[in-house]
Design an enzyme around this catalytic site. Structure first.
Site, PDB file in Angstrom:
ATOM      1  N   MET D   1       0.832  -1.192   0.000  1.00 14.31           N
ATOM      2  CA  MET D   1       0.000   0.000   0.000  1.00 14.31           C
ATOM      3  C   MET D   1       0.866   1.241   0.000  1.00 14.31           C
ATOM      4  O   MET D   1       0.761   2.099   0.860  1.00 14.31           O
ATOM      5  CB  MET D   1      -0.873  -0.029   1.260  1.00 14.31           C
ATOM      6  CG  MET D   1      -2.269   0.440   1.009  1.00 14.31           C
ATOM      7  SD  MET D   1      -3.425  -0.462   2.060  1.00 14.31           S
ATOM      8  CE  MET D   1      -3.144  -2.161   1.515  1.00 14.31           C
ATOM      9  N   PRO D   2       1.740   1.329  -0.983  1.00 14.01           N
ATOM     10  CA  PRO D   2       2.713   2.433  -0.945  1.00 14.01           C
ATOM     11  C   PRO D   2       2.245   3.642  -1.752  1.00 14.01           C
ATOM     12  O   PRO D   2       1.407   3.533  -2.647  1.00 14.01           O
ATOM     13  CB  PRO D   2       3.960   1.831  -1.589  1.00 14.01           C
ATOM     14  CG  PRO D   2       3.565   0.475  -2.093  1.00 14.01           C
ATOM     15  CD  PRO D   2       2.086   0.355  -2.019  1.00 14.01           C
ATOM     16  N   TYR D   3       2.809   4.768  -1.395  1.00  9.42           N
ATOM     17  CA  TYR D   3       2.598   6.030  -2.112  1.00  9.42           C
ATOM     18  C   TYR D   3       3.983   6.625  -2.346  1.00  9.42           C
ATOM     19  O   TYR D   3       4.757   6.785  -1.400  1.00  9.42           O
ATOM     20  CB  TYR D   3       1.747   6.971  -1.252  1.00  9.42           C
ATOM     21  CG  TYR D   3       1.688   8.374  -1.771  1.00  9.42           C
ATOM     22  CD1 TYR D   3       0.813   8.721  -2.798  1.00  9.42           C
ATOM     23  CD2 TYR D   3       2.531   9.363  -1.266  1.00  9.42           C
ATOM     24  CE1 TYR D   3       0.769  10.021  -3.287  1.00  9.42           C
ATOM     25  CE2 TYR D   3       2.486  10.658  -1.744  1.00  9.42           C
ATOM     26  CZ  TYR D   3       1.603  10.979  -2.756  1.00  9.42           C
ATOM     27  OH  TYR D   3       1.571  12.264  -3.246  1.00  9.42           O
TER      28      TYR D   3
END
Lengths: 67, 67, 67, 67, 67, 67
Positions: D1-3
């Site tokens: 769940m990276p940004y």
């Protein structure tokens, strides 16, 4: 003393919609945390669809492929 | 090894003022923390007044009402 | 109506130094742009040296190598 | 769940280069951390050279001096 | 495809309040812009009161003075 | 002169994985844009799963439900 930053793809967001986002985000912080709206800041960043990637490709490319 | 991000409303900021902000922020980090200016980065974001909210409304709307 | 975010490596920054950064950044915006200090926000993020990279390696590794 | 947020100076970045950055950053997160690419977001911010400072001066000024 | 970042001072925010902020911010984007909640990301940053400045001083100092 | 910020959920990321992210992101900018690695900065933010929302709920809650 909250600061809210909303990033969305640039797609014809109207001034009215911006007011709704600013008002809604401010009310959220007031309602949930009792924050002072007078020093609640909201900044909206509109990002070109070329510059926003999801699942390894830009939103521009994703939409062209889906058409 | 500092990174400074300055966000302000877009209102005719001149190139000279930008230099002053960059120079001043860099000197601040050098003076207070002894940071190396060579790897001190400053990024200025100019935000449209429609996209900046305070106290639940945009800066655009706030200024119109105050006139 | 400015917002300033200062990111630095976490290395024993004192409360006094934080006050100096907050005061200095606020004065910079007042001096250069005539901004209202009452609604000028400064947020300091302290980042572990493992989590800060420069020139392709972490600050932790860079310092170990330089010793 | 990276940004992932990539900030670079605005200097004629092409759509192809943007796709390469988005694809490369997404693959990096998948390869190193086994992240799900479907919910990996990459946002590219292009910053005017007047608004990017390094070593106490803007990139614009630095380049003019180096010519 | 929105990304919302909420920064607030660290003051005992509960897990329930965090859920309310996440749910509220997501609903705001769905209601105002018809965004897909499945790919709407909300990140909450809790900032120590020493590290948050307003009006040229930290929230810590401001509160001590106001008592 | 790039700055890369990687935000991921805090889940036992090792020092080796952090080095790989820093090295990989720096190489990406060098390969795609010919950027100078010496002034390429990478900052990794690890976010508690309570503080990261997707699809209107925290990652903590989403995982409990999926078990």
């Amino acid at each position: 003393m909250p600061y809210v930053n909303i990033k969305i793809t640039r797609e014809g967001l109207t001034a009215v919609q911006k007011e709704q986002l600013i008002q809604g985000a401010t009310e959220l912080l007031v309602d949930v945390l009792g924050k002072n709206p007078e020093i609640t800041v909201v900044v909206i960043d509109e990002i070109n669809t070329d510059n926003w990637g999801i699942a390894g490709e830009s939103v521009t490319k994703r939409r062209q492929r889906d058409e």
